[in-house]
Design a protein around this motif. Structure first.
Motif, PDB file in Angstrom:
ATOM      1  N   UNK A 281       0.686  -1.112   0.018  1.00 31.05           N
ATOM      2  CA  UNK A 281       0.111  -0.162   0.091  1.00 31.05           C
ATOM      3  C   UNK A 281       0.802   1.129   0.035  1.00 31.05           C
ATOM      4  N   UNK A 282       0.228   2.347   0.532  1.00 31.63           N
ATOM      5  CA  UNK A 282       0.762   3.495   0.281  1.00 31.63           C
ATOM      6  C   UNK A 282       0.380   4.532   1.589  1.00 31.63           C
ATOM      7  N   UNK A 283       1.293   5.502   2.013  1.00 31.65           N
ATOM      8  CA  UNK A 283       0.902   6.459   2.981  1.00 31.65           C
ATOM      9  C   UNK A 283       1.337   7.882   2.350  1.00 31.65           C
ATOM     10  N   UNK A 284       0.885   8.882   2.946  1.00 40.02           N
ATOM     11  CA  UNK A 284       1.027  10.301   2.777  1.00 40.02           C
ATOM     12  C   UNK A 284       0.536  10.635   1.267  1.00 40.02           C
ATOM     13  N   UNK A 285      -0.905  10.061   0.798  1.00 40.94           N
ATOM     14  CA  UNK A 285      -1.168  10.205  -0.391  1.00 40.94           C
ATOM     15  C   UNK A 285      -2.378  11.452  -0.434  1.00 40.94           C
ATOM     16  N   UNK A 286      -1.803  12.385  -1.484  1.00 45.01           N
ATOM     17  CA  UNK A 286      -2.685  13.425  -1.562  1.00 45.01           C
ATOM     18  C   UNK A 286      -3.766  12.846  -2.905  1.00 45.01           C
ATOM     19  N   UNK A 287      -5.096  12.798  -2.874  1.00 44.76           N
ATOM     20  CA  UNK A 287      -5.843  12.284  -3.751  1.00 44.76           C
ATOM     21  C   UNK A 287      -6.959  13.280  -3.953  1.00 44.76           C
ATOM     22  N   UNK A 288      -7.060  14.138  -5.131  1.00 44.13           N
ATOM     23  CA  UNK A 288      -7.930  14.945  -5.384  1.00 44.13           C
ATOM     24  C   UNK A 288      -8.227  15.255  -6.657  1.00 44.13           C
ATOM     25  N   UNK A 289      -9.631  15.686  -7.072  1.00 47.05           N
ATOM     26  CA  UNK A 289     -10.259  15.867  -8.378  1.00 47.05           C
ATOM     27  C   UNK A 289      -9.988  14.996  -9.508  1.00 47.05           C
ATOM     28  N   UNK A 290      -9.889  13.675  -8.941  1.00 48.85           N
ATOM     29  CA  UNK A 290      -9.655  12.401  -9.884  1.00 48.85           C
ATOM     30  C   UNK A 290     -11.316  12.004 -10.201  1.00 48.85           C
ATOM     31  N   UNK A 291     -11.221  11.605 -11.687  1.00 49.97           N
ATOM     32  CA  UNK A 291     -12.443  11.084 -12.200  1.00 49.97           C
ATOM     33  C   UNK A 291     -12.198   9.426 -12.403  1.00 49.97           C
ATOM     34  N   UNK A 292     -12.613   8.746 -11.628  1.00 50.37           N
ATOM     35  CA  UNK A 292     -12.228   7.230 -11.869  1.00 50.37           C
ATOM     36  C   UNK A 292     -13.375   6.133 -11.602  1.00 50.37           C
ATOM     37  N   UNK A 293     -14.143   6.173 -12.663  1.00 50.02           N
ATOM     38  CA  UNK A 293     -15.653   5.505 -12.508  1.00 50.02           C
ATOM     39  C   UNK A 293     -15.427   3.858 -12.032  1.00 50.02           C
ATOM     40  N   UNK A 294     -14.144   3.356 -12.468  1.00 49.02           N
ATOM     41  CA  UNK A 294     -13.906   1.876 -12.194  1.00 49.02           C
ATOM     42  C   UNK A 294     -13.717   1.643 -10.737  1.00 49.02           C
ATOM     43  N   UNK A 295     -13.533   2.695  -9.866  1.00 51.16           N
ATOM     44  CA  UNK A 295     -13.303   2.526  -8.317  1.00 51.16           C
ATOM     45  C   UNK A 295     -12.131   2.470  -7.800  1.00 51.16           C
ATOM     46  N   UNK A 296     -11.630   2.588  -6.677  1.00 44.74           N
ATOM     47  CA  UNK A 296     -10.385   2.677  -6.079  1.00 44.74           C
ATOM     48  C   UNK A 296     -10.203   1.657  -4.973  1.00 44.74           C
ATOM     49  N   UNK A 297      -9.214   0.758  -4.966  1.00 50.70           N
ATOM     50  CA  UNK A 297      -9.302  -0.392  -4.158  1.00 50.70           C
ATOM     51  C   UNK A 297      -7.737  -0.530  -3.476  1.00 50.70           C
ATOM     52  N   UNK A 298      -7.604  -1.196  -2.502  1.00 54.01           N
ATOM     53  CA  UNK A 298      -6.476  -1.278  -1.857  1.00 54.01           C
ATOM     54  C   UNK A 298      -5.981  -0.526  -0.596  1.00 54.01           C
ATOM     55  N   UNK A 299      -4.893  -0.642  -0.028  1.00 52.30           N
ATOM     56  CA  UNK A 299      -4.542  -0.316   1.159  1.00 52.30           C
ATOM     57  C   UNK A 299      -3.805   1.251   1.010  1.00 52.30           C
ATOM     58  N   UNK A 300      -4.598   2.236   1.679  1.00 56.77           N
ATOM     59  CA  UNK A 300      -3.927   3.409   1.497  1.00 56.77           C
ATOM     60  C   UNK A 300      -4.409   4.264   2.394  1.00 56.77           C
TER      61      UNK A 300
END
Length: 390
Positions: A249-268
């Protein structure tokens, strides 16, 4: 006096130029038009952070580099303007029925291995892999259009739109468009190295993995055998499978303004703010228009046309003006054998700042890979374009 080697009267060959001691930091190298056929080419030129060596296409000409490609020279800027094209046409096949690797397929890769390398607005297609590796620190991958990457092994499809790793300082991947390959889209992965300090901004990836008949690969992937530390995901789009934070997985993630209709999964670890759209309802339209950072004459456009309309009205007034003539290049059509962009259509901006974009599937061809069949078009449901003002 006899003109010197490297002048317009006595140009160097590309192999001479890529290793010439006459080309110094701060110089600009102009590539003349034509198709450069080689087995493999390596750029060994050394610029500096303050004075990089810049490559540009000669005005009005298109240079096609048909060769395996390695960037081993630091601080070079490839300012391609969609008129320097990188490809490999020498495939003998795209499927190894006896193993997982590319043995027997005459495959070649496109790899960046050194600090300070920038690729801007390059067209890159039909390589076995595209790598922007951990040694390529402080690098920039900007506005590149990449497609038809990889091959089919006995285990799965191989060849990502962009395989990247990093540590410090930051590495930027912005305004890139990629589609129709055998592997993943943007693949930030390692088993024992580092995938830190990566910036992914306003990229458009679609139908990634579309050349693998058994594919179900994420459009974007970050993670692996180590935790990915510090990344920015801002304004990215996906059409097809969604995004996965993989492995540890990932840490210290900035996740903004994204368009991802297929979804987001995993450890974050991130705050999913209201500007992100994931697992979107597939109805209506959604439009993203991103202005170019280097020229006001260019922008990048993604259209989600969930209702399958023949035309979609796009407001371009944030970038262009009423009366402007715009050429929209549907990147899915790629380029021909001499590097000319296919499926470029002209539009005039109306007084209200809009254009009506033709989304009919019959009007938008798909670039055919070497030694493989092209998948179906994503139109009318989705289209990605480079927009340029005349």
């Amino acid at each position: 006096m006899k003109p010197g080697l490297g002048s317009i009267e006595r140009p160097m060959t590309i192999t001479e130029a890529l290793s010439s001691l006459k080309i110094k930091p701060g110089h600009t190298v102009w590539l003349r038009g034509g198709v450069y056929n080689y087995d493999a080419l390596t750029c060994a030129l050394q610029g500096t952070e303050e004075a990089p060596i810049t490559f540009k296409p000669f005005p009005g000409e298109i240079a096609v580099i048909d060769a395996g490609w390695t960037a081993n020279g630091a601080y070079t800027v490839w300012d391609c303007d969609y008129r320097i094209i990188f490809r490999w046409s020498g495939w003998t096949g795209r499927e190894n029925t006896e193993g997982a690797d590319a043995s027997g397929l005459n495959a070649k890769g496109h790899d960046i291995n050194t600090p300070g390398v920038q690729f801007r607005n390059a067209i890159i297609h039909d390589y076995s892999n595209v790598g922007f590796w951990v040694q390529a620190t402080a690098g920039i991958y900007y506005g590149c259009v990449t497609y038809n990457i990889g091959y089919l092994g006995t285990d799965r499809g191989h060849g990502h739109i962009l395989y990247t790793q990093n540590n410090m300082p930051e590495k930027l991947i912005k305004h890139c468009m990629g589609f129709n390959n055998f592997g993943w889209g943007i693949h930030a992965y390692t088993e024992g190295g580092t995938i830190n300090n990566l910036l992914f901004v306003e990229n458009v990836m679609f139908q990634t993995g579309g050349l693998d008949p058994n594919r179900d690969n994420p459009t974007y992937l970050l993670g692996g055998g180590v935790v990915a530390d510090t990344s920015l995901w801002d304004g990215n789009c996906a059409y097809g499978p969604g995004m996965q934070f993989f492995g540890k997985g990932a840490v210290n993630v900035t996740f903004q303004n994204n368009y991802i209709p297929g979804g987001v999964t995993g450890i974050v670890e991130y705050a999913l703010d209201e500007n992100n759209v994931i697992s979107a309802p597939e109805n209506g339209t959604h439009i993203r228009l991103y202005p170019d950072d280097y020229t006001p004459e260019r922008a990048y456009l993604a259209i989600y046309n969930w209702d399958g309309l023949d035309t979609v009205t796009v407001d371009v007034s944030d970038v262009f003006s009423p009366g402007d003539t715009l050429y929209l290049w549907s990147v899915q059509a790629g380029v021909d054998e001499v590097g000319e962009r296919q499926d470029r259509a002209a539009y005039t901006v109306a007084q209200d700042g809009t254009i009506d974009v033709d989304m009919r599937a019959s009007e938008h061809p798909v670039a055919e890979p070497y030694k493989w069949e092209a998948p179906e078009t994503t139109f009318p449901t989705f289209g990605a374009f480079v927009v340029e003002r005349v």
